[in-house]
Design a protein around this motif. Sequence first.
Motif, PDB file in Angstrom:
ATOM      1  N   MET A  65      49.566  48.818  47.387  1.00 15.95           N
ATOM      2  CA  MET A  65      48.772  47.887  46.563  1.00 15.95           C
ATOM      3  C   MET A  65      47.888  48.667  45.588  1.00 15.95           C
ATOM      4  N   VAL A  69      44.599  44.206  41.052  1.00 19.48           N
ATOM      5  CA  VAL A  69      45.836  43.480  40.774  1.00 19.48           C
ATOM      6  C   VAL A  69      45.539  42.287  39.876  1.00 19.48           C
ATOM      7  N   ARG A  83      41.745  45.715  45.468  1.00 17.73           N
ATOM      8  CA  ARG A  83      42.427  45.939  46.750  1.00 17.73           C
ATOM      9  C   ARG A  83      41.427  45.847  47.899  1.00 17.73           C
ATOM     10  N   TRP A 115      52.448  45.581  49.597  1.00 16.72           N
ATOM     11  CA  TRP A 115      52.398  44.970  48.266  1.00 16.72           C
ATOM     12  C   TRP A 115      53.748  45.139  47.574  1.00 16.72           C
ATOM     13  N   ASP A 117      54.683  42.693  44.439  1.00  8.90           N
ATOM     14  CA  ASP A 117      54.550  42.372  43.017  1.00  8.90           C
ATOM     15  C   ASP A 117      53.578  41.217  42.817  1.00  8.90           C
TER      16      ASP A 117
END
Length: 218
Positions: A65, A69, A83, A115, A117
């Motif tokens: 990850m 994000v 994260r 993780w 996507d």
Amino acid sequence: MADSSQRMRILPILAILALAPQSALASDDVPLSPIGFSFSPSVPKALSPDHPLYRRIALEPVADMPGVVGAKATLGLTGAAKRSSFEKALRETMDKLNMLAPTIAEAKVRLSPRWIDMDAPFKISFSSRASVTMGWSLTRIDNGQLLFQRDISTAAESKGGNGTARTVGVGRIALMTNIASALSCIDKAAYGAAPQDCALSPNFQYKAPTSIIMFLPG
């Protein structure tokens, strides 16, 4: 009377942000924990003391990850979540659902999130959609036996309001829904009843703020 050559001032007014039926004050205040929110066709529930996984799960860090994000910083956006925030929400949720082992010595199984996507593009439009895909596996600590493994894809949508805030809001709901989906499915997996498709759908939407432009004499 003000001089006619004076320019008009523009005053932006932000409307209240809301999740329906739950509410939030800002897009980055949309919680990542699914506790208290409604999903279909089920919701994650607190385990009873007679459940095989009651306080028996050790949680590993989320593999692969990124630090942040969601929307790209290159676009001037802050992203949907860090994260560290996601991992904190996951741990706190598992603890509230009586899944998290108090100590490593008391854990019987290990949950390993991965993780894969996130698709949460920012675009000039009246709607936003975000999807998150993560891998979840549960293994016995004593012999490494794989008890559960699924790739879970979850999504959220919203229409209207400020596009930047909307992109962040739907991204956070998609993340929240992935946590809910995984933990609900793991509960069922303990009895061999986990469905192939573990994805839940949120029974609520993020409502982005609306910018109202008022022209006042300068």
